[in-house]
Design an enzyme around this catalytic site. Sequence first.
Site: not given
Length: 528
Positions: A290, A301, A315
């Site tokens: 999460s 990224d 998740k």
Amino acid sequence: MIRRRFLIGTAFVVLFGLGWWAGHSSSRTVYADLDLFVDVLTQVQQNYVDPVDSQKIVQGAIHGLVHQLDPFSQYLDAPALANLQTVTTGEFGGIGVLVAEREHFPTVISPIEGTPAWEAGMRAGDVITDIGGKSAEGLSADDVAQRLRGDPGTRVTLTWRREGEDEPHTVTLERRKIEVRPVPYAFLLDQGVGYVRLASFSEQTGAEVRDAVERLRAQGAKSLVLDLRGNPGGLLDQAVDVVSEFVPKGKLVVYTKGRYKPRDQKYYADQARPELGWPMVVLVDEGSASASEIVAGALQDLDRALVVGRTSFGKGSVQDVFPIRGERAALKLTTALYYTPSGRSIHKKANAAPDSADDDEDDDATPAPAPASPKSKPIFHTASGRVVYGGGGITPDVEVPPDTLTGLARAVDSRNLAFRFVNRWLNTHPEARTVPWDPFVAWLREQKVAIAPGEPERQRDTLERLLARELAMRTGGMAAWARVTLGSDPVMAHAEAVLDRARRPGDVFALSRTAPRATLGRREPAYR
């Protein structure tokens, strides 16, 4: 007639409260389904062999309806709603374990460090089969929470099974007041490497990370390891706050896409003075979920940090809580998915091919228990053009397998025998700073541990490390425990090998290709 009107009214309140679920159907179909439900409920009420509680039947119907959507959508009655509220404040009573449903059984995402579950040796991936002598099959995460939480001092017995082990574990744990500190410890390692253990995302997470970074800077830190292993996630705004500490203001951190456009949101870094000069490594594993995956995915990224470890939990769905009017209850419903800045969906589906770049459906939100090979996953690119992988979860830049125990060491660890012996020894030697070897081996034989000839000496280094870890916890606390544990951690070894030579943030990516994988000779803590 009054009873029938009551039943019809109850059914309409409940089912219209879930009207979005049937929104794709025509009104005529919805009314037909309501008529069917009311007819079945009436027949049960009038003809079942025993008197029935209509409210209990309706509650069961609600739970069944929501349960079939995905493992993270839940009907929250008053106790379950209170449990949810206590988790976000970071303090509650229980044993300190977070679970999700997998294959009809509650499965451990992560034990919370320093809690009874953690001290008992529970691990990510353990499958809870019994709670209090009753089967846990079919229980939702909220059902489990209600059974495990309680007043400090009360006890609960758990049985769980672990992949690769034949015998189940059964322990009785005493509940304690669980205070979840987002940053339980942070300290400076050799060569100016700062280490921050980020264990959860509650209301103070961003502030605690900032405080830890400031302390490390004052101590001379020049680089950072952010350890997200076993972190089950939490509040979205705190994940964004943590990323904002390390990337330029205005950078996209994460975005959501849902069925309805109002669920589509973008979240940007907003820290006025972020730490941009330190080379960084982020550690993840299958227990990172999460909010942890939002942080790791964003820093990966944006080329801000090297991600090392094992593929995360996957998740990546958004749950919103909708109060039920007139009731002390609510619906927690999955409404959207999380995406990293490069466009990767964090969410991992079960028994399905990896997500494509444009796939934002969520037909089956159950995370897959085993990561797919990176070669089978769709390719995305970071801000600088580095390849990263989609398909759910965060695939590390550098995969480092776990340091697997075998033979006697595995038996000692799985049965928590090092923990038990150190407790026993300190009870009679409270000033001890070492644990003697020969009495330990003799005690193992008393416990009827299967020991092959010569095995204790062959595994002495590993076994003494287990003892040193437990002794450190009891004499110096969790930070001391962490220092001993990290001293032989192959994932941490790789992170330090990279950061020892990195001078600028971008150096970590080139150095990761030349650092030795999980074979570095870290200095072991003095023990004998």
